[in-house]
Design a protein around this motif. Structure first.
Motif, mmCIF file in Angstrom:
data_model
loop_
_atom_site.group_PDB
_atom_site.id
_atom_site.type_symbol
_atom_site.label_atom_id
_atom_site.label_comp_id
_atom_site.label_asym_id
_atom_site.label_seq_id
_atom_site.Cartn_x
_atom_site.Cartn_y
_atom_site.Cartn_z
ATOM 1 N N PRO A 185 7.249 -12.938 9.383
ATOM 2 C CA PRO A 185 7.419 -11.373 8.097
ATOM 3 C C PRO A 185 7.544 -10.717 8.106
ATOM 4 C CG PRO A 185 6.831 -13.713 7.162
ATOM 5 C CD PRO A 185 6.390 -14.496 8.592
ATOM 6 N N TYR A 186 8.334 -9.576 7.789
ATOM 7 C CA TYR A 186 7.485 -8.354 7.731
ATOM 8 C C TYR A 186 7.581 -7.213 6.687
ATOM 9 C CZ TYR A 186 11.747 -7.361 9.219
ATOM 10 O OH TYR A 186 14.040 -6.998 8.931
ATOM 11 N N ALA A 187 7.304 -5.882 7.333
ATOM 12 C CA ALA A 187 7.146 -5.353 6.430
ATOM 13 C C ALA A 187 7.465 -3.827 6.927
ATOM 14 C CB ALA A 187 5.988 -5.421 4.739
ATOM 15 N N VAL A 188 8.237 -2.804 6.748
ATOM 16 C CA VAL A 188 8.925 -1.348 6.902
ATOM 17 C C VAL A 188 7.904 -0.050 5.961
ATOM 18 C CG1 VAL A 188 10.897 -0.404 8.152
ATOM 19 C CG2 VAL A 188 10.131 -2.455 8.218
ATOM 20 N N ILE A 189 7.297 0.308 6.084
ATOM 21 C CA ILE A 189 7.388 1.904 5.576
ATOM 22 C C ILE A 189 7.031 2.712 6.323
ATOM 23 C CG2 ILE A 189 5.282 2.317 6.038
ATOM 24 C CD1 ILE A 189 4.398 3.352 3.317
ATOM 25 N N ALA A 190 8.182 4.657 5.969
ATOM 26 C CA ALA A 190 8.646 5.257 6.905
ATOM 27 C C ALA A 190 8.345 6.654 5.675
ATOM 28 C CB ALA A 190 10.206 5.149 7.490
ATOM 29 N N TYR A 191 8.725 7.810 6.221
ATOM 30 C CA TYR A 191 9.405 8.772 5.409
ATOM 31 C C TYR A 191 10.905 9.434 5.400
ATOM 32 C CZ TYR A 191 4.163 9.927 4.524
ATOM 33 O OH TYR A 191 3.424 10.789 3.914
ATOM 34 N N GLY A 240 17.918 12.289 3.596
ATOM 35 C CA GLY A 240 17.602 11.171 3.135
ATOM 36 C C GLY A 240 18.171 10.366 4.667
ATOM 37 N N THR A 241 17.385 10.852 5.605
ATOM 38 C CA THR A 241 16.505 10.300 6.696
ATOM 39 C C THR A 241 16.058 10.380 7.040
ATOM 40 O OG1 THR A 241 17.510 12.187 8.286
ATOM 41 C CG2 THR A 241 19.544 10.642 7.476
ATOM 42 N N TYR A 247 9.773 5.045 1.928
ATOM 43 C CA TYR A 247 10.743 3.822 2.170
ATOM 44 C C TYR A 247 10.437 3.031 2.133
ATOM 45 C CZ TYR A 247 14.376 1.259 4.886
ATOM 46 O OH TYR A 247 15.182 -0.158 5.095
ATOM 47 N N VAL A 248 10.765 2.212 1.772
ATOM 48 C CA VAL A 248 9.761 0.400 1.743
ATOM 49 C C VAL A 248 10.917 -0.662 2.208
ATOM 50 C CG1 VAL A 248 7.882 -1.282 1.035
ATOM 51 C CG2 VAL A 248 7.712 1.134 0.984
ATOM 52 N N TYR A 249 10.745 -1.213 2.957
ATOM 53 C CA TYR A 249 11.802 -2.692 3.813
ATOM 54 C C TYR A 249 11.060 -3.342 3.069
ATOM 55 C CZ TYR A 249 14.968 -6.454 5.460
ATOM 56 O OH TYR A 249 15.534 -7.784 5.505
ATOM 57 N N ASN A 250 11.614 -4.927 2.721
ATOM 58 C CA ASN A 250 11.239 -6.051 2.410
ATOM 59 C C ASN A 250 11.758 -6.945 3.475
ATOM 60 O OD1 ASN A 250 9.721 -8.233 1.546
ATOM 61 N ND2 ASN A 250 10.570 -8.890 -0.200
ATOM 62 N N GLY A 251 11.048 -7.584 4.254
ATOM 63 C CA GLY A 251 11.526 -8.569 5.262
ATOM 64 C C GLY A 251 10.660 -9.396 5.184
ATOM 65 N N MET A 252 9.644 -10.276 3.982
ATOM 66 C CA MET A 252 8.607 -11.008 4.289
ATOM 67 C C MET A 252 9.012 -12.306 3.426
ATOM 68 S SD MET A 252 5.749 -9.148 4.698
ATOM 69 C CE MET A 252 4.417 -9.907 4.335
ATOM 70 N N VAL A 311 -0.624 13.358 7.107
ATOM 71 C CA VAL A 311 -0.143 13.337 5.656
ATOM 72 C C VAL A 311 -0.138 11.374 5.704
ATOM 73 C CG1 VAL A 311 1.130 12.846 3.299
ATOM 74 C CG2 VAL A 311 0.567 15.147 4.427
ATOM 75 N N PHE A 312 -1.189 10.375 5.926
ATOM 76 C CA PHE A 312 -1.316 9.217 5.766
ATOM 77 C C PHE A 312 -0.076 8.589 4.664
ATOM 78 C CE2 PHE A 312 -3.629 10.231 8.662
ATOM 79 C CZ PHE A 312 -3.809 8.871 10.106
ATOM 80 N N ALA A 313 1.109 7.408 4.440
ATOM 81 C CA ALA A 313 1.609 6.360 3.793
ATOM 82 C C ALA A 313 1.318 5.237 4.121
ATOM 83 C CB ALA A 313 2.674 7.359 3.089
#
Length: 216
Positions: A95-101, A106-107, A126-131, A187-189
């Motif tokens: 399982p994994y999750a992704v976060i990005a600016y 929109g890219t 941007y957040v993706y749920n691959g859990m 600027v950390f997210a």
């Protein structure tokens, strides 16, 4: 999220239950095979005549114990694999999750690099749920000196957003930040989640950041 958890458990247990029922049915059929075949013969071949046979031994593989043992082993192995397939397919991929600016278009390009003190900086997270299951995600945004490599988790976040995502679902949300001082900043997210067992906030050790030069 609780109904989703119950459905997940049912999804994993259902093949095992079905397999157990099928195995029980096959065992009963095997033990009763002569009676079942006899009744079928009487029903569908009632016009046949019965004559005396030779040795009286069966001349079909249906009553051969070795053949039936091999077939039973194949069926059991197949049903065991079918029972564990949901769990195997769920945990075969970690399982994994992704976060990005995301930039204004929109890219993952077009980020601002030089800004003025107090200027509004508009970006999207941007957040993706691959859990593999629904997750309650929390995103915390921090501003730190550019010399810091890891997120300053002990600092106070300037922005906090949260949302529940289904498995394989994405989330894009715009935020506006500003920096009053001058210098180089990051600027950390950072990405967090609520543990579904005790609803405690857990850091996923996943983050992204922007490097900004704030000049007057």
């Amino acid at each position: 999220m609780r109904p989703s958890l119950y459905l997940g458990i049912l999804y994993m247990a259902l093949p095992g239950i079905i397999s157990a029922v099928v195995v029980a049915a096959l065992i009963i059929t095997y033990l009763k095979r002569e009676r079942i075949i006899g009744k079928l013969m009487i029903r569908f071949r009632s016009h046949y005549r019965v004559v005396r046979g030779g040795s009286g031994k069966s001349r079909t593989m249906l009553f051969n114990e070795e053949v039936l043992a091999v077939i039973a082993a194949i069926v059991v192995v197949f049903l065991v694999f079918l029972s564990f397939y949901p769990a195997i397919s769920k945990y075969a991929i970690e399982p994994y999750a992704v976060i990005a600016y995301l930039g204004p278009n929109g890219t993952i390009t077009g980020y601002p690099s030089t800004v003025y003190p107090g200027e509004s900086i508009n970006v999207s997270i941007y957040v993706y749920n691959g859990m593999g299951e629904p997750i309650w995600f929390v995103v915390r945004v921090y501003i730190a000196n550019a010399s810091l490599i890891e997120p300053p988790l002990n600092a106070t976040p300037i922005v906090t957003i949260q949302r529940i995502l289904l498995n394989n679902e994405t989330w894009v949300q715009g935020i506006t930040i500003s920096i009053n001082g001058t210098g180089n900043y990051r600027v950390f997210a950072t990405l967090w989640m609520y543990d579904p067992n005790n609803l405690e906030l857990k850091y996923l050790d996943t983050y992204t950041y922007l490097t900004l030069n704030v000049t007057s």
